[in-house]
Write a protein that holds these residues in place. Structure first.
Motif, mmCIF file in Angstrom:
data_model
loop_
_atom_site.group_PDB
_atom_site.id
_atom_site.type_symbol
_atom_site.label_atom_id
_atom_site.label_comp_id
_atom_site.label_asym_id
_atom_site.label_seq_id
_atom_site.Cartn_x
_atom_site.Cartn_y
_atom_site.Cartn_z
ATOM 1 N N GLU A 139 0.801 -1.218 0.000
ATOM 2 C CA GLU A 139 0.000 0.000 0.000
ATOM 3 C C GLU A 139 0.839 1.276 0.000
ATOM 4 O O GLU A 139 0.293 2.378 -0.040
ATOM 5 N N ARG A 140 2.149 1.172 0.042
ATOM 6 C CA ARG A 140 2.990 2.361 -0.025
ATOM 7 C C ARG A 140 2.939 2.970 -1.423
ATOM 8 O O ARG A 140 2.622 2.289 -2.406
ATOM 9 N N ALA A 141 3.297 4.239 -1.497
ATOM 10 C CA ALA A 141 3.442 4.866 -2.814
ATOM 11 C C ALA A 141 4.550 4.167 -3.592
ATOM 12 O O ALA A 141 5.583 3.785 -3.033
ATOM 13 N N VAL A 142 4.320 4.000 -4.888
ATOM 14 C CA VAL A 142 5.273 3.301 -5.746
ATOM 15 C C VAL A 142 6.223 4.316 -6.385
ATOM 16 O O VAL A 142 5.775 5.221 -7.101
ATOM 17 N N PRO A 143 7.535 4.204 -6.161
ATOM 18 C CA PRO A 143 8.479 5.090 -6.832
ATOM 19 C C PRO A 143 8.573 4.750 -8.323
ATOM 20 O O PRO A 143 8.689 3.587 -8.701
ATOM 21 N N VAL A 144 8.505 5.769 -9.153
ATOM 22 C CA VAL A 144 8.587 5.599 -10.600
ATOM 23 C C VAL A 144 9.707 6.504 -11.115
ATOM 24 O O VAL A 144 9.612 7.732 -11.007
ATOM 25 N N GLY A 163 -3.897 6.858 -9.773
ATOM 26 C CA GLY A 163 -2.862 7.164 -8.798
ATOM 27 C C GLY A 163 -2.803 8.640 -8.450
ATOM 28 O O GLY A 163 -3.392 9.484 -9.131
ATOM 29 N N GLU A 164 -2.079 8.935 -7.378
ATOM 30 C CA GLU A 164 -1.835 10.311 -6.952
ATOM 31 C C GLU A 164 -0.324 10.544 -6.992
ATOM 32 O O GLU A 164 0.392 10.225 -6.039
ATOM 33 N N PRO A 165 0.192 11.096 -8.101
ATOM 34 C CA PRO A 165 1.641 11.236 -8.258
ATOM 35 C C PRO A 165 2.189 12.492 -7.585
ATOM 36 O O PRO A 165 1.546 13.549 -7.586
ATOM 37 N N THR A 166 3.389 12.351 -7.019
ATOM 38 C CA THR A 166 4.090 13.473 -6.406
ATOM 39 C C THR A 166 5.555 13.404 -6.817
ATOM 40 O O THR A 166 6.212 12.374 -6.593
ATOM 41 N N LEU A 167 6.059 14.462 -7.416
ATOM 42 C CA LEU A 167 7.470 14.515 -7.758
ATOM 43 C C LEU A 167 8.278 14.586 -6.473
ATOM 44 O O LEU A 167 8.025 15.435 -5.615
ATOM 45 N N ARG A 168 9.249 13.681 -6.309
ATOM 46 C CA ARG A 168 10.013 13.626 -5.062
ATOM 47 C C ARG A 168 11.005 14.782 -4.987
ATOM 48 O O ARG A 168 11.848 14.950 -5.871
ATOM 49 N N ASP A 169 10.905 15.554 -3.921
ATOM 50 C CA ASP A 169 11.806 16.680 -3.693
ATOM 51 C C ASP A 169 13.013 16.232 -2.879
ATOM 52 O O ASP A 169 12.910 15.374 -1.995
ATOM 53 N N ALA A 170 14.157 16.862 -3.162
ATOM 54 C CA ALA A 170 15.356 16.607 -2.378
ATOM 55 C C ALA A 170 15.214 17.230 -0.999
ATOM 56 O O ALA A 170 14.549 18.252 -0.835
ATOM 57 N N GLU A 171 15.852 16.631 -0.003
ATOM 58 C CA GLU A 171 15.725 17.113 1.370
ATOM 59 C C GLU A 171 16.758 18.186 1.702
ATOM 60 O O GLU A 171 16.501 19.046 2.539
ATOM 61 N N HIS A 172 17.915 18.135 1.064
ATOM 62 C CA HIS A 172 19.002 19.024 1.465
ATOM 63 C C HIS A 172 19.395 20.016 0.377
ATOM 64 O O HIS A 172 20.453 20.631 0.444
ATOM 65 N N LYS A 173 18.556 20.145 -0.640
ATOM 66 C CA LYS A 173 18.790 21.146 -1.672
ATOM 67 C C LYS A 173 17.452 21.490 -2.309
ATOM 68 O O LYS A 173 16.481 20.741 -2.192
ATOM 69 N N ASP A 174 17.404 22.630 -2.987
ATOM 70 C CA ASP A 174 16.198 22.985 -3.713
ATOM 71 C C ASP A 174 16.069 22.115 -4.949
ATOM 72 O O ASP A 174 17.058 21.788 -5.608
ATOM 73 N N ILE A 186 8.997 9.982 -9.384
ATOM 74 C CA ILE A 186 7.616 10.290 -9.000
ATOM 75 C C ILE A 186 7.159 9.210 -8.034
ATOM 76 O O ILE A 186 7.239 8.008 -8.338
ATOM 77 N N ASP A 187 6.698 9.611 -6.858
ATOM 78 C CA ASP A 187 6.093 8.669 -5.918
ATOM 79 C C ASP A 187 4.588 8.693 -6.145
ATOM 80 O O ASP A 187 3.951 9.739 -6.009
ATOM 81 N N CYS A 188 4.040 7.544 -6.505
ATOM 82 C CA CYS A 188 2.623 7.498 -6.859
ATOM 83 C C CYS A 188 1.840 6.599 -5.907
ATOM 84 O O CYS A 188 2.112 5.396 -5.800
ATOM 85 N N ALA A 189 0.881 7.195 -5.214
ATOM 86 C CA ALA A 189 0.042 6.455 -4.271
ATOM 87 C C ALA A 189 -1.166 5.880 -5.013
ATOM 88 O O ALA A 189 -1.885 6.609 -5.700
ATOM 89 N N PHE A 190 -1.361 4.580 -4.856
ATOM 90 C CA PHE A 190 -2.501 3.899 -5.474
ATOM 91 C C PHE A 190 -3.461 3.334 -4.438
ATOM 92 O O PHE A 190 -4.463 2.719 -4.801
ATOM 93 N N GLY A 191 -3.152 3.514 -3.155
ATOM 94 C CA GLY A 191 -3.919 2.832 -2.128
ATOM 95 C C GLY A 191 -3.509 1.374 -2.090
ATOM 96 O O GLY A 191 -2.456 0.993 -2.599
#
Length: 235
Positions: A139-144, A163-174, A186-191
């Motif tokens: 059930e985790r978001a699937v990295p693409v 799905g609900e896609p989210t572009l993965r942002d870096a934590e220590h840089k813009d 892209i991390d995509c949540a499908f339930g």
């Protein structure tokens, strides 16, 4: 001791148990992540004691860990094959009665493309995990992983898939995370993913997708570290 990802003791037991399966002369796929790191360290100690192996790392992270452990490294195109791959997982489907038993979600470290390449090339692929990674249904978001020019097009198609896609942002840089291959994630949540094989096939067919984090039918076993030892699930 516990970490955010589960018990340190459980992770260490799983990784070290998997390392015990490494034999003299093996070519070993070296996975990415905190649990696989314990396996790499254990293999390094065995090398110090005279074990002769070659390792194929799945990421810059695992390459650096292997070099620090003293494991001789090689590449896929320099060997005839991989005897054993040891890798972690972000989530493992653990219900034998459900579809996709033994399927995995990987890619929390954005290394899933190389991980899948190495793990699928191995004669035996062992997953190392602690109990926090086990779920009856994934059930985790699937990295693409996508080529940069395709991320908006792929995101639209993922929405078409529900799905609900989210572009993965870096934590220590813009800006976004950039993989070792120079791509975006892209991390995509499908339930709940009731049919992981079907979804994996659909994702693989999308133009612009380099690889995704659904690993279906690849694992031969999962070693689950516990407070008392290691539980082994053979598939």
């Amino acid at each position: 001791m516990k970490t955010a990802g589960g018990s340190t003791t459980a992770k260490r037991r799983a990784g070290e148990h998997a390392a015990e399966a490494v034999e003299d002369g093996f070519v070993v796929g070296l996975g990415t992540g905190s649990t696989a790191a314990y396996a790499i360290d254990a293999i390094g100690r065995a090398v110090d004691d005279g074990l002769e192996v070659q390792g194929i790392p799945t990421s810059f992270q695992s390459r650096r860990r292997a070099l620090e452990a003293g494991i001789p490294l090689t590449t896929l195109d320099a060997v005839d094959g991989i005897d054993l791959a040891i890798d972690g997982a972000d989530q493992v489907a653990d219900d034998p009665a459900a579809n996709g038993y033994g399927a995995l979600i990987k890619g929390g470290g954005a290394a899933h493309t190389r991980e899948k390449l190495v793990d699928s090339a191995a004669d035996r692929f062992v997953v190392v995990a602690d109990p926090s990674k086990l779920e009856s249904v994934l059930e985790r978001a699937v990295p693409v992983e996508v080529i940069p020019d395709a991320h908006t097009v792929v995101a639209d198609r993922l929405r078409d898939f529900g799905g609900e896609p989210t572009l993965r942002d870096a934590e220590h840089k813009d800006g976004p995370v950039v993989t070792d291959n120079g791509n975006l994630v892209i991390d995509c949540a499908f339930g709940p993913i009731e049919e992981p094989e079907t979804l994996a096939t659909r994702l693989s067919r999308l133009p612009g997708v380099v690889e995704h984090g659904l690993f279906v039918g690849l694992a031969d076993a999962t070693y689950v570290g516990t407070a008392d030892g290691v539980d082994v699930r053979e598939y």
